[in-house]
Design an enzyme around this catalytic site. Sequence first.
Site, PDB file in Angstrom:
ATOM      1  N   ASN A   1      17.135   9.141   2.616  1.00 41.57           N
ATOM      2  CA  ASN A   1      18.181   9.366   3.634  1.00 41.57           C
ATOM      3  C   ASN A   1      19.500   9.587   2.701  1.00 41.57           C
ATOM      4  OD1 ASN A   1      19.859   9.132   5.678  1.00 41.57           O
ATOM      5  ND2 ASN A   1      19.490   6.943   6.299  1.00 41.57           N
TER       6      ASN A   1
ATOM      7  N   HIS B   1      18.481  13.958  12.642  1.00 33.30           N
ATOM      8  CA  HIS B   1      19.004  13.066  11.820  1.00 33.30           C
ATOM      9  C   HIS B   1      17.934  12.401  11.127  1.00 33.30           C
ATOM     10  CE1 HIS B   1      20.658   9.836   9.257  1.00 33.30           C
ATOM     11  NE2 HIS B   1      20.464   9.114  10.228  1.00 33.30           N
TER      12      HIS B   1
ATOM     13  N   GLU C   1      30.054   7.502   4.772  1.00 33.12           N
ATOM     14  CA  GLU C   1      30.081   6.117   5.209  1.00 33.12           C
ATOM     15  C   GLU C   1      30.210   5.149   3.578  1.00 33.12           C
ATOM     16  OE1 GLU C   1      26.557   4.406   6.798  1.00 33.12           O
ATOM     17  OE2 GLU C   1      25.850   6.220   7.169  1.00 33.12           O
TER      18      GLU C   1
ATOM     19  N   THR D   1      13.709   3.437   2.108  1.00 29.55           N
ATOM     20  CA  THR D   1      14.561   4.521   2.656  1.00 29.55           C
ATOM     21  C   THR D   1      15.804   5.023   2.194  1.00 29.55           C
ATOM     22  OG1 THR D   1      15.834   3.105   4.370  1.00 29.55           O
ATOM     23  CG2 THR D   1      13.374   3.981   4.940  1.00 29.55           C
TER      24      THR D   1
ATOM     25  N   ASP E   1       0.893  -1.278   0.057  1.00 28.83           N
ATOM     26  CA  ASP E   1      -0.043  -0.007   0.043  1.00 28.83           C
ATOM     27  C   ASP E   1       0.917   1.265   0.003  1.00 28.83           C
ATOM     28  OD1 ASP E   1      -1.660   2.055   0.734  1.00 28.83           O
ATOM     29  OD2 ASP E   1      -2.757   1.180   2.227  1.00 28.83           O
TER      30      ASP E   1
ATOM     31  N   CYS F   1      26.037   8.002  10.129  1.00 33.45           N
ATOM     32  CA  CYS F   1      25.627   9.069   9.708  1.00 33.45           C
ATOM     33  C   CYS F   1      25.955  10.344  10.631  1.00 33.45           C
ATOM     34  CB  CYS F   1      23.985   8.985   9.701  1.00 33.45           C
ATOM     35  SG  CYS F   1      23.344   7.759   8.506  1.00 33.45           S
TER      36      CYS F   1
ATOM     37  N   SER G   1      17.413  -0.610  15.313  1.00 34.65           N
ATOM     38  CA  SER G   1      17.965   0.703  15.095  1.00 34.65           C
ATOM     39  C   SER G   1      17.139   2.011  15.583  1.00 34.65           C
ATOM     40  CB  SER G   1      18.259   1.050  13.707  1.00 34.65           C
ATOM     41  OG  SER G   1      17.426   1.169  12.790  1.00 34.65           O
TER      42      SER G   1
HETATM   43  P1  HMG Z   1       9.180  -2.403   8.000  1.00 34.26           P
HETATM   44  O1  HMG Z   1       9.232  -3.431   8.763  1.00 34.26           O
HETATM   45  O2  HMG Z   1       8.830  -2.122   6.560  1.00 34.26           O
HETATM   46  O3  HMG Z   1       7.977  -1.129   8.422  1.00 34.26           O
HETATM   47  O4  HMG Z   1      10.430  -1.295   8.188  1.00 34.26           O
HETATM   48  P2  HMG Z   1       6.523  -1.240   9.428  1.00 34.26           P
HETATM   49  O5  HMG Z   1       5.895  -2.305   8.936  1.00 34.26           O
HETATM   50  O6  HMG Z   1       7.065  -1.346  10.800  1.00 34.26           O
HETATM   51  O7  HMG Z   1       5.913   0.013   8.963  1.00 34.26           O
HETATM   52  C1  HMG Z   1       6.427   1.132   9.226  1.00 34.26           C
HETATM   53  C2  HMG Z   1       5.382   2.175   9.592  1.00 34.26           C
HETATM   54  O8  HMG Z   1       4.264   2.232   8.485  1.00 34.26           O
HETATM   55  C3  HMG Z   1       4.529   1.640  10.723  1.00 34.26           C
HETATM   56  O9  HMG Z   1       4.297   2.651  11.681  1.00 34.26           O
HETATM   57  C4  HMG Z   1       3.324   1.148  10.375  1.00 34.26           C
HETATM   58  O10 HMG Z   1       2.276   1.077  11.168  1.00 34.26           O
HETATM   59  C5  HMG Z   1       3.014   2.141   9.109  1.00 34.26           C
HETATM   60  P3  HMG Z   1       4.595   2.838  13.267  1.00 34.26           P
HETATM   61  O11 HMG Z   1       4.120   1.731  13.779  1.00 34.26           O
HETATM   62  O12 HMG Z   1       6.358   2.813  13.059  1.00 34.26           O
HETATM   63  O13 HMG Z   1       4.125   4.215  13.297  1.00 34.26           O
HETATM   64  N1  HMG Z   1       2.103   1.343   8.054  1.00 34.26           N
HETATM   65  C6  HMG Z   1       1.073   2.035   7.260  1.00 34.26           C
HETATM   66  N2  HMG Z   1       0.940   3.445   7.369  1.00 34.26           N
HETATM   67  C7  HMG Z   1      -0.135   3.956   6.753  1.00 34.26           C
HETATM   68  N3  HMG Z   1      -0.743   3.309   5.762  1.00 34.26           N
HETATM   69  C8  HMG Z   1      -0.485   1.872   5.625  1.00 34.26           C
HETATM   70  C9  HMG Z   1       0.566   1.309   6.483  1.00 34.26           C
HETATM   71  N4  HMG Z   1       1.206  -0.048   6.682  1.00 34.26           N
HETATM   72  C10 HMG Z   1       2.129   0.218   7.518  1.00 34.26           C
HETATM   73  N5  HMG Z   1      -0.937   1.049   4.699  1.00 34.26           N
HETATM   74  C11 HMG Z   1      12.111   0.215   8.795  1.00 34.26           C
HETATM   75  C12 HMG Z   1      10.370   0.166   8.656  1.00 34.26           C
HETATM   76  C13 HMG Z   1      12.091   1.927   9.027  1.00 34.26           C
HETATM   77  C14 HMG Z   1      12.488  -0.491  10.192  1.00 34.26           C
HETATM   78  C15 HMG Z   1      12.742   0.056   7.546  1.00 34.26           C
HETATM   79  O14 HMG Z   1      12.344   0.657   6.572  1.00 34.26           O
HETATM   80  C16 HMG Z   1      14.250   0.058   7.951  1.00 34.26           C
HETATM   81  O15 HMG Z   1      14.948  -1.073   8.027  1.00 34.26           O
HETATM   82  N6  HMG Z   1      14.746   1.124   7.510  1.00 34.26           N
HETATM   83  C17 HMG Z   1      16.260   1.334   7.688  1.00 34.26           C
HETATM   84  C18 HMG Z   1      16.834   1.456   9.008  1.00 34.26           C
HETATM   85  C19 HMG Z   1      16.490   3.063   9.474  1.00 34.26           C
HETATM   86  O16 HMG Z   1      16.177   3.618   8.705  1.00 34.26           O
HETATM   87  N7  HMG Z   1      16.565   3.124  10.839  1.00 34.26           N
HETATM   88  C20 HMG Z   1      16.239   4.304  11.534  1.00 34.26           C
HETATM   89  C21 HMG Z   1      17.192   4.452  12.829  1.00 34.26           C
HETATM   90  S1  HMG Z   1      18.698   4.291  12.707  1.00 34.26           S
HETATM   91  C22 HMG Z   1      19.461   5.662  11.706  1.00 34.26           C
HETATM   92  O17 HMG Z   1      18.788   6.647  11.775  1.00 34.26           O
HETATM   93  C23 HMG Z   1      20.817   5.457  11.059  1.00 34.26           C
HETATM   94  C24 HMG Z   1      20.809   5.105   9.665  1.00 34.26           C
HETATM   95  O18 HMG Z   1      20.521   6.404   8.995  1.00 34.26           O
HETATM   96  C25 HMG Z   1      22.266   4.809   9.261  1.00 34.26           C
HETATM   97  C26 HMG Z   1      23.423   5.399   9.776  1.00 34.26           C
HETATM   98  O19 HMG Z   1      23.777   6.020  10.761  1.00 34.26           O
HETATM   99  O20 HMG Z   1      24.387   5.217   9.105  1.00 34.26           O
HETATM  100  C27 HMG Z   1      19.822   4.228   9.179  1.00 34.26           C
END
Ligand code: HMG
Length: 390
Positions: A277, A233, A79, A152, A29, A111, A201
Site C-alpha cells: 500500500n 485505490h 498522511e 499490507t 501459510d 489515501c 474498512s
Molecule cells: P486478516 O484478518 O488477516 O485476513 O485481515 P483474513 O483472515 O480475512 O484473510 C484474508 C483473506 O485471505 C481471506 O479472503 C481469506 O479467506 C484468505 P476473503 O475471505 O477476504 O476472500 N486466506 C487464504 N487464501 C489462500 N490461502 C490461505 C488463506 N488463508 C486465508 N491459506 C485485512 C485482512 C485486509 C482486514 C488486514 O490485512 C487489514 O486490516 N489490513 C489493513 C486495512 C485495509 O487494508 N483495509 C482495506 C480497505 S480501507 C482502505 O483501503 C484505506 C487504507 O488504504 C488507508 C487509508 O485510506 O489511508 C487502508
Amino acid sequence: MKVGIDLISFYTPQYYLDLKTLAGERGVDPDKFTIGIGQEKMAIPPPDEDIVTMAASAAHPILEQAGREGIELLLFATESGIDHSKAAAMFLHGLLKLPTRCRAVELKQACYSATAGLQLAASMVAAQPDRKALIVGSDIARYDLRSPGEPTQGAGAVAMLVTANPSVLALDPETGLYAEDVMDFWRPNYREEALVDGKYSMRVYLTALEECWKQYTERSGRQFHDLARYCYHLPFTRMAEKAHIRLAKIAALKELTSAELETEIGDSLRYNRITGNTYSASLYEGLTSLLDHGADDLVGQRIGLFSYGSGCMGEYFSGVVQPGYRDHLFTARLRALLDGRTELTYRQYEDIFQLGFPTDGGDHAFAQYRTGPYRLAGVSQHKRLYEKVI
Ligand code: HMG
C-alpha cells in the site's frame, strides 16, 4: 479545452521484504498473503528516506523532461506528515528548486488526498490554461508488527504534472463523491502506526464505491461498458478484485469471468503487488501500472478511477487516454528501479522498523543507504537536512 495528467511518475524505495519471508516468521501459510490478500512484496524505506525524498524522486524525471516554468501550484498529499506546521510541500519546493511564484501546501484525507489535489489542480488549469500544477502523493504505510495489517504495509510516491492539452490522460468533468465520518482506519498524533478495523474498512470502501458510482453514472450518463479499464485505490490487490466484482454486479448485473477481471483490472495491479500500500499514491501507482503494462494500445479508451481514503472520502471519476501517451511514460526508468531493488532479511526489516525516526531532539547523521536522487542526511537543531545524491 482538455485538462488532465500531462506526465506521471512513480517512485518506490530500493528495499523490500518478500511476504513469504514474513509468512514464515509469523507461522502463516504464504498463500494467505500471496493469494488471500494478493501481495508478494512490500517496499521498505531505509532510514535516510522519507515522504519528502520519495516525492522528490518521483517528481525528478518530470522536471527533467518538462522543466519548471509555469508551475504555479504544488500540492503535497500525504498522511505520513513530518511536521505539524510546516508543509512537506515547502521542503519539496526547496529540493526541486521550483519558482517562488507558487502556491504550495500539504493536503490530508487518508489515501484520498492526491485525488483532491488532482481535481483542485484541474480547476486551476481550466481557469488559467497557461499555468501548470505539480501534485505529489507520498506515503509510508505502517502498521503494528504482528497485526493483521502488517502484510499490507508499503511505501512510495507519485508525481503528476497537470496541464491543459495533456499528453497522457484528459480528465472528464463528471465525478461521484461520498463523504462520511467513520472510524475504519486512523492514526492519532501520538502514534507512528495506523489503527484499523480491517473488515469494517473493507465494507466502508465498498459502500463508498457504490455511492460514488451511482452519482458518477447519473451525472455522466455513462455505464459500465463505457469504461475500458478500471483503476482502484489499492490497499492490497485483492481489495480491487473484490471491488470490481461488486461493481460489475451492481452496475452491469454481471458475474465477471476471471478472464474479464484480468483484462479490466489486471495490469493496474502489477506494481502494487510488489510494493504494498502506498496510501495517497496507490490509485495513481495503479494508473501508472496500467499504462506501463498494457499490451493493447489504450489511445482513446476511457479509464474509470475510484479513489478511497478511510475516514472516509470516496470519489469516482474517469479520463481518456491521449494519442502518443506511450512516448510520455517513464516505464524503463521504473522497471530498472524495481528490478534493482535489494531484498531484506526478516531481521533487517524489523531493525529498520524499530529504528523509526529519532524523537530525542538531538542531532543525528543518517547512514547512507541506496535511495533515489535525494536523501535525508540527518537532523540538526530539530531541522531535517536533505541532500541531493546524484
Ligand atoms: P486478516 O484478518 O488477516 O485476513 O485481515 P483474513 O483472515 O480475512 O484473510 C484474508 C483473506 O485471505 C481471506 O479472503 C481469506 O479467506 C484468505 P476473503 O475471505 O477476504 O476472500 N486466506 C487464504 N487464501 C489462500 N490461502 C490461505 C488463506 N488463508 C486465508 N491459506 C485485512 C485482512 C485486509 C482486514 C488486514 O490485512 C487489514 O486490516 N489490513 C489493513 C486495512 C485495509 O487494508 N483495509 C482495506 C480497505 S480501507 C482502505 O483501503 C484505506 C487504507 O488504504 C488507508 C487509508 O485510506 O489511508 C487502508
